[in-house]
Motif scaffolding. Structure first.
Motif, short mmCIF file in Angstrom:
data_model
loop_
_atom_site.label_atom_id
_atom_site.label_comp_id
_atom_site.label_asym_id
_atom_site.label_seq_id
_atom_site.Cartn_x
_atom_site.Cartn_y
_atom_site.Cartn_z
N GLU A 1 33.96 -134.86 33.67
CA GLU A 1 35.32 -135.08 33.79
C GLU A 1 35.71 -136.03 32.60
O GLU A 1 36.01 -137.26 32.83
CB GLU A 1 35.99 -135.66 34.93
CG GLU A 1 37.34 -135.49 34.92
CD GLU A 1 38.37 -136.26 36.30
OE1 GLU A 1 37.95 -135.79 37.31
OE2 GLU A 1 38.94 -137.25 35.78
N HIS B 1 42.57 -131.17 37.17
CA HIS B 1 42.84 -132.65 36.89
C HIS B 1 44.15 -133.26 37.14
O HIS B 1 45.05 -132.78 37.06
CB HIS B 1 42.48 -132.86 35.38
CG HIS B 1 42.23 -134.50 35.04
ND1 HIS B 1 43.24 -135.35 34.79
CD2 HIS B 1 41.03 -135.16 35.04
CE1 HIS B 1 42.83 -136.38 34.49
NE2 HIS B 1 41.25 -136.23 34.60
N HIS C 1 37.52 -137.14 41.30
CA HIS C 1 37.86 -138.11 42.19
C HIS C 1 37.55 -138.00 43.83
O HIS C 1 38.55 -137.82 44.57
CB HIS C 1 39.15 -138.71 41.84
CG HIS C 1 39.74 -138.54 40.61
ND1 HIS C 1 40.40 -137.64 39.87
CD2 HIS C 1 39.37 -139.52 39.54
CE1 HIS C 1 40.48 -137.97 38.49
NE2 HIS C 1 39.83 -139.08 38.35
N ASP D 1 34.66 -140.04 33.93
CA ASP D 1 36.17 -140.41 33.61
C ASP D 1 36.20 -141.27 32.35
O ASP D 1 37.37 -141.94 32.16
CB ASP D 1 37.06 -141.10 34.71
CG ASP D 1 38.18 -140.30 35.09
OD1 ASP D 1 38.63 -139.74 34.31
OD2 ASP D 1 38.59 -140.26 36.21
MN MN Z 1 40.07 -138.10 34.66
#
Ligand code: MN
Ligand code: 1DF
Length: 346
Positions: free
Chosen positions: A14, A182, A235, A308
């Motif tokens: 991601e 997302h 997440h 991330d």
């Molecule tokens: Mn992200």
């Protein structure tokens, strides 16, 4: 540690980028008050205008699809990054501009992947403003070798649990390409009370917004309509795994009571769709107990590593993630083979 010391590759799933021209478009949208989306305005005012160390780093790192990004990956021991256009993507733009910019951005990403095919893979950005053109762009991206699709939750306060969005799900299912949902800052009515205490962004509001969006998709019957649609959520699944028991219990009670027009019986339980149609990544959640819980309730093959970058570039977090109490074979699934399978990397 180099890759040769490890029995697996680390694939981060991601990771964000941004063509610099998008900053100018965002500046214009904010200056002209083009959309009624206070979460977006607050977030991007900060990233565009602040000279804090974090926003300066994010601005620079987002725009790099070359040596700087690869150096940062090397420093953190990341072998491969699955890169996607940053939140909020093209979704705050007017429809036609969004369709055009999606194609431009996807071309840029595909070109960078061509230069670094062993380090980068990418996802196709699409404009939900025009679902038919989005479906065409999904096909085009797939043809260019992109490995999935990214949508950043709501588009100008609209969620996707409406049949007008079906062409997008149809295209993903037909190509068997995953849809990464997302986060975005929450829709207006949800963002405003959270903003009073700084909770609108990635600290918490992202998860509230995105988990609600995913649950609305499930409850609307999208996965009965598209049973082979594969959705990826970051997440740690935006906390949905933690809620499965209560979601099933209360959804069942709601359906029986026939209380809501928009809540009809589904073929399966909410938790069934989560276990069969969702994959989750560990982005931003480098915390062994949370990751282990997700692996336990969804299965080892459902949880994928993500960093991330550049929003949460903390090289030590790779080690925190590797503190999960699992076998070497399972560690390889978490960091490598689940991502290879879900995104069709090999
Ligand atoms: Mn992200
Ligand atoms: C933030 C985090 C912003 C992520 C993002 O997009 C984003 C943040 C503007 O921390 O403000 O995509 N993230 O995915 O962690």
């Amino acid at each position: 540690m180099t890759m040769s010391d490890r029995a697996y590759k680390r694939i981060a799933t991601e990771e964000a980028f941004c063509p610099p021209e998008m900053f100018d478009i965002y500046r214009r949208i904010i200056a002209n008050n083009e959309i009624d989306d206070p979460g977006f305005v607050s977030q991007w005012r900060y990233f565009l205008e602040s000279d804090s160390e974090r926003s300066v780093f994010v601005r620079e790192a987002l725009c790099d699809l070359g040596d700087k990004r690869i150096a940062d990956m090397d420093a953190a021991g990341i072998d491969m990054a699955i890169i996607a256009l940053t939140s909020a993507g093209i979704q705050p733009m007017p429809g036609e501009e969004a369709v055009e910019f999606a194609a431009y951005s996807n071309d840029r990403l595909a070109a960078a992947i061509k230069q670094h095919p062993t380090r980068f893979a990418g996802l196709t950005a699409v404009a939900p403003q025009d679902p038919t053109k989005a479906a065409l762009e999904i096909e085009r991206g797939h043809g260019m070798g992109l490995k999935g699709v990214i949508i950043h939750s709501h588009t100008q306060n609209k969620h996707m649990d409406d049949p007008s969005y079906y062409p997008i799900f149809e295209a993903c299912q037909a190509l068997d390409t995953p849809l990464y949902i997302h986060p975005n800052t929450p829709v207006k009515g949800m963002a405003e009370p959270l903003m009073e205490r700084g909770l609108d962004g990635s600290i918490f509001g992202f998860a509230v917004e995105t988990s609600a969006h995913v649950l609305k998709l499930i409850i609307s019957g999208v996965f009965d309509e598209f049973p082979n649609l594969r959705v990826v959520v970051g997440h740690c699944g935006e906390a949905i795994p933690f809620w499965l028991y209560r979601l099933d219990h209360m959804h069942n009670a709601m359906v029986k009571a026939n209380r809501y027009e928009g809540v009809k019986p589904l073929k399966k339980k909410i938790s069934d769709y989560v276990r069969e149609n969702l994959w989750i990544t560990t982005s931003g959640m480098a915390w062994a107990p949370a990751i282990e819980f997700c692996q336990r309730v969804l299965g080892m093959d459902r949880v994928l590593y993500a960093m991330d970058y550049p929003y949460q570039y903390v090289p030590a977090e790779v080690g925190y993630t590797e503190a999960v109490n699992i076998s070497p074979e399972e560690m390889k699934m978490l960091f490598q083979t689940n991502a290879e399978r879900v995104f069709g990397l090999t």
